[in-house]
Enzyme design. Structure first.
Site, PDB file in Angstrom:
ATOM      1  N   ARG A  13      -5.306   4.608   9.606  1.00 11.88           N
ATOM      2  CA  ARG A  13      -4.547   5.508   8.740  1.00 11.88           C
ATOM      3  C   ARG A  13      -3.255   5.794   9.485  1.00 11.88           C
ATOM      4  NH1 ARG A  13      -7.360   4.249   5.290  1.00 11.88           N
ATOM      5  NH2 ARG A  13      -8.704   5.460   3.914  1.00 11.88           N
ATOM      6  N   GLU A  16       3.033   8.201   4.066  1.00 13.73           N
ATOM      7  CA  GLU A  16       2.630   7.081   3.217  1.00 13.73           C
ATOM      8  C   GLU A  16       2.645   7.536   1.767  1.00 13.73           C
ATOM      9  OE1 GLU A  16      -0.602   4.551   4.631  1.00 13.73           O
ATOM     10  OE2 GLU A  16      -1.337   4.436   2.576  1.00 13.73           O
ATOM     11  N   HIS A  69      -0.329  -0.681   2.613  1.00  8.86           N
ATOM     12  CA  HIS A  69      -1.764  -0.357   2.591  1.00  8.86           C
ATOM     13  C   HIS A  69      -2.539  -1.391   1.770  1.00  8.86           C
ATOM     14  CE1 HIS A  69      -4.667   3.251   3.208  1.00  8.86           C
ATOM     15  NE2 HIS A  69      -5.320   2.115   3.252  1.00  8.86           N
TER      16      HIS A  69
HETATM   17  P1  NAP Z   1     -16.580   2.794  11.167  1.00  8.18           P
HETATM   18  O1  NAP Z   1     -17.579   1.681  11.086  1.00  8.18           O
HETATM   19  O2  NAP Z   1     -17.044   4.183  11.064  1.00  8.18           O
HETATM   20  O3  NAP Z   1     -15.746   2.561  12.496  1.00  8.18           O
HETATM   21  C1  NAP Z   1     -14.911   3.508  13.071  1.00  8.18           C
HETATM   22  C2  NAP Z   1     -15.073   3.440  14.568  1.00  8.18           C
HETATM   23  O4  NAP Z   1     -14.126   4.323  15.184  1.00  8.18           O
HETATM   24  C3  NAP Z   1     -16.463   3.868  15.029  1.00  8.18           C
HETATM   25  O5  NAP Z   1     -16.921   2.981  16.005  1.00  8.18           O
HETATM   26  C4  NAP Z   1     -16.191   5.258  15.598  1.00  8.18           C
HETATM   27  O6  NAP Z   1     -17.098   5.639  16.596  1.00  8.18           O
HETATM   28  C5  NAP Z   1     -14.816   5.052  16.178  1.00  8.18           C
HETATM   29  N1  NAP Z   1     -14.171   6.327  16.490  1.00  8.18           N
HETATM   30  C6  NAP Z   1     -14.264   7.526  15.841  1.00  8.18           C
HETATM   31  N2  NAP Z   1     -13.556   8.458  16.453  1.00  8.18           N
HETATM   32  C7  NAP Z   1     -13.001   7.864  17.530  1.00  8.18           C
HETATM   33  C8  NAP Z   1     -12.179   8.314  18.580  1.00  8.18           C
HETATM   34  N3  NAP Z   1     -11.788   9.587  18.652  1.00  8.18           N
HETATM   35  N4  NAP Z   1     -11.793   7.422  19.531  1.00  8.18           N
HETATM   36  C9  NAP Z   1     -12.203   6.151  19.495  1.00  8.18           C
HETATM   37  N5  NAP Z   1     -12.995   5.654  18.524  1.00  8.18           N
HETATM   38  C10 NAP Z   1     -13.387   6.504  17.553  1.00  8.18           C
HETATM   39  O7  NAP Z   1     -15.507   2.610  10.017  1.00  8.18           O
HETATM   40  P2  NAP Z   1     -14.828   1.259   9.476  1.00  8.18           P
HETATM   41  O8  NAP Z   1     -15.509   0.827   8.253  1.00  8.18           O
HETATM   42  O9  NAP Z   1     -14.676   0.291  10.602  1.00  8.18           O
HETATM   43  O10 NAP Z   1     -13.401   1.844   9.074  1.00  8.18           O
HETATM   44  C11 NAP Z   1     -12.622   2.534  10.044  1.00  8.18           C
HETATM   45  C12 NAP Z   1     -11.438   3.193   9.398  1.00  8.18           C
HETATM   46  O11 NAP Z   1     -10.495   2.206   9.086  1.00  8.18           O
HETATM   47  C13 NAP Z   1     -11.738   3.907   8.090  1.00  8.18           C
HETATM   48  O12 NAP Z   1     -12.153   5.249   8.314  1.00  8.18           O
HETATM   49  C14 NAP Z   1     -10.413   3.845   7.386  1.00  8.18           C
HETATM   50  O13 NAP Z   1      -9.622   4.979   7.722  1.00  8.18           O
HETATM   51  C15 NAP Z   1      -9.757   2.621   7.963  1.00  8.18           C
HETATM   52  N6  NAP Z   1      -9.750   1.510   7.010  1.00  8.18           N
HETATM   53  C16 NAP Z   1      -8.557   1.154   6.512  1.00  8.18           C
HETATM   54  C17 NAP Z   1      -8.483   0.103   5.633  1.00  8.18           C
HETATM   55  C18 NAP Z   1      -7.140  -0.318   5.110  1.00  8.18           C
HETATM   56  O14 NAP Z   1      -7.053  -0.764   3.982  1.00  8.18           O
HETATM   57  N7  NAP Z   1      -6.103  -0.225   5.904  1.00  8.18           N
HETATM   58  C19 NAP Z   1      -9.642  -0.553   5.215  1.00  8.18           C
HETATM   59  C20 NAP Z   1     -10.862  -0.160   5.770  1.00  8.18           C
HETATM   60  C21 NAP Z   1     -10.900   0.870   6.672  1.00  8.18           C
HETATM   61  P3  NAP Z   1     -18.567   6.192  16.222  1.00  8.18           P
HETATM   62  O15 NAP Z   1     -19.407   4.961  16.181  1.00  8.18           O
HETATM   63  O16 NAP Z   1     -18.902   7.111  17.340  1.00  8.18           O
HETATM   64  O17 NAP Z   1     -18.465   6.908  14.905  1.00  8.18           O
HETATM   65  C1  GLV Z   2      -8.800   1.918   2.823  1.00 12.90           C
HETATM   66  O1  GLV Z   2      -7.902   2.261   3.501  1.00 12.90           O
HETATM   67  C2  GLV Z   2     -10.107   2.470   2.894  1.00 12.90           C
HETATM   68  O2  GLV Z   2     -10.340   3.425   3.658  1.00 12.90           O
HETATM   69  O3  GLV Z   2     -10.964   1.956   2.152  1.00 12.90           O
END
Ligand code: NAP
Ligand code: GLV
Ligand code: GLV
Length: 323
Positions: free
Chosen positions: A236, A265, A284
């Site tokens: 984000r 954004e 995005h």
């Molecule tokens: P996820 O599986 O929950 O992965 C997030 C990771 O970040 C987890 O390993 C989490 O640790 C870690 N984390 C949380 N707080 C942290 C901190 N303070 N320092 C370091 N690491 C930390 O989620 P995901 O599915 O991979 O998605 C992650 C994020 O990417 C989403 O929340 C979203 O904001 C973003 N995203 C963006 C797009 C886009 O279109 N640009 C698409 C998908 C996702 P824990 O295991 O301890 O929780």
């Molecule tokens: C996209 O940014 C998502 O969080 O799905």
């Protein structure tokens, strides 16, 4: 039938699935629903199917006393006050897994584009500057065989690490929780954040936006990075301090950035970040393949319908609501 508010027309056939079980109030315009309109629309609604552009906070929930489920067509839930939903007994649905690989593709595309200066190359051709081959034209930094630092080794972070293996990269990571299974599977090595920043040739941010990760990449963090390094943000916009990034890209503190998300954004065309040649920004698009957006819309519809029927959501962001 239960009343449901849908804040944007979802791709694919998700809307029909919702209409089979609920009376749908749809914001049909091609722009996010204004907050006041949403507040009025949710009165009496049992379900809310929303987008990452909608804010779901105490004020909205107060306006929706009948609400039994919130379902967002995204994995990130930083736009939703999840703790408040939990306190009110409202499950929050989101869309993990179905978008992971597409988002990791986007992260890698940004990494390659920024590190190898492909955006500048495209502009060069379009602007009519390509007259001959040059031995030193737009030289960038190698992605293959380099060290990749992944901040946030969750679903998306691990999928990025998997791709890095094919590029012969060494992977270091920082995450809230150490993941030894992922370390063994991906050959990734844990690092404290300052060490990761100093050691990595390229850095990808893949954490959620939370109070802890807000402006995690600030001036001090950028200073620790290599002058040849690329920063990719797929998380984000708020995880990176925009002003500090502008300064770092201008002064050569880091070489380049590839951003899927920005703060603010959307970011205006006249913003200093947008004018920088060494910053490649896309609007995005992380999960924006036809198939993945349809899968997200369907999973969000499944979450919504389960919530309306009082069943556990297939993908719930606040499972503690059931305990
Ligand atoms: P996820 O599986 O929950 O992965 C997030 C990771 O970040 C987890 O390993 C989490 O640790 C870690 N984390 C949380 N707080 C942290 C901190 N303070 N320092 C370091 N690491 C930390 O989620 P995901 O599915 O991979 O998605 C992650 C994020 O990417 C989403 O929340 C979203 O904001 C973003 N995203 C963006 C797009 C886009 O279109 N640009 C698409 C998908 C996702 P824990 O295991 O301890 O929780
Ligand atoms: C996209 O940014 C998502 O969080 O799905
Ligand atoms: C480049 O195109 C080369 O042949 O080296």
């Amino acid at each position: 039938m239960a009343r449901v508010v849908v804040t944007r027309r979802p791709p694919g056939s998700a809307l029909e699935a919702i209409e089979r079980v609920a009376d749908v109030w749809l914001w049909g315009e091609d722009r996010p629903i204004p907050a006041e309109t949403l507040h009025e629309a949710v009165a009496g609604a049992a379900g809310l199917y929303c987008m990452l552009t909608d804010t779901v906070d105490d004020g909205l929930l107060d306006a929706a006393p009948e609400l039994r489920v919130v379902s967002t067509m995204a994995v990130g839930v930083d736009n939703i006050d999840v703790a408040t939903c939990t306190a009110r007994g409202i499950p929050v649905g989101h869309t993990p897994d179905v978008l992971t690989e597409t988002t990791a593709d986007t992260a890698f595309a940004l990494l390659l584009t920024a590190a190898r200066r492909l955006g500048e190359g495209r502009d060069y051709v379009r602007d009519g500057h390509w007259r001959r081959w040059e031995p030193d034209l737009l030289l960038g930094t190698d992605v293959h065989s380099s060290t990749l630092g992944i901040i946030g080794l969750g679903r998306v972070g691990r999928a990025v690490a998997g791709r890095a293996a094919g590029f012969g990269m060494r992977v270091v990571y920082n995450s809230r929780t150490r993941d030894e299974a992922a370390e063994a599977e991906l050959g990734a090595t844990y690092r404290e954040l300052p060490d990761l920043l100093a050691e990595s040739d390229h850095v990808v941010v893949a954490t959620p936006l939370t109070a802890e990760t807000a402006r995690l990449i600030d001036a001090e963090a950028l200073d620790r990075m290599k002058a040849t390094a690329t920063l990719v943000n797929i998380s984000r916009g708020g995880t990176v301090d925009t002003d500090a990034l502008v300064a770092a890209l201008r002064s050569g503190t880091i070489a380049a950035a590839g951003l899927d998300v920005t703060d603010p954004e959307p970011i205006g065309a006249d913003h200093p970040l947008v004018g920088l040649d060494n910053c490649f920004i896309i609007p995005h698009l992380g999960s924006s393949s036809e198939r993945t957006r349809a899968a997200m819309a369907d999973l969000a519809a499944d979450n919504l319908v389960a919530g309306l029927l009082g069943r556990p959501l297939p993908a719930c962001a606040n499972p503690s609501v059931y305990g």
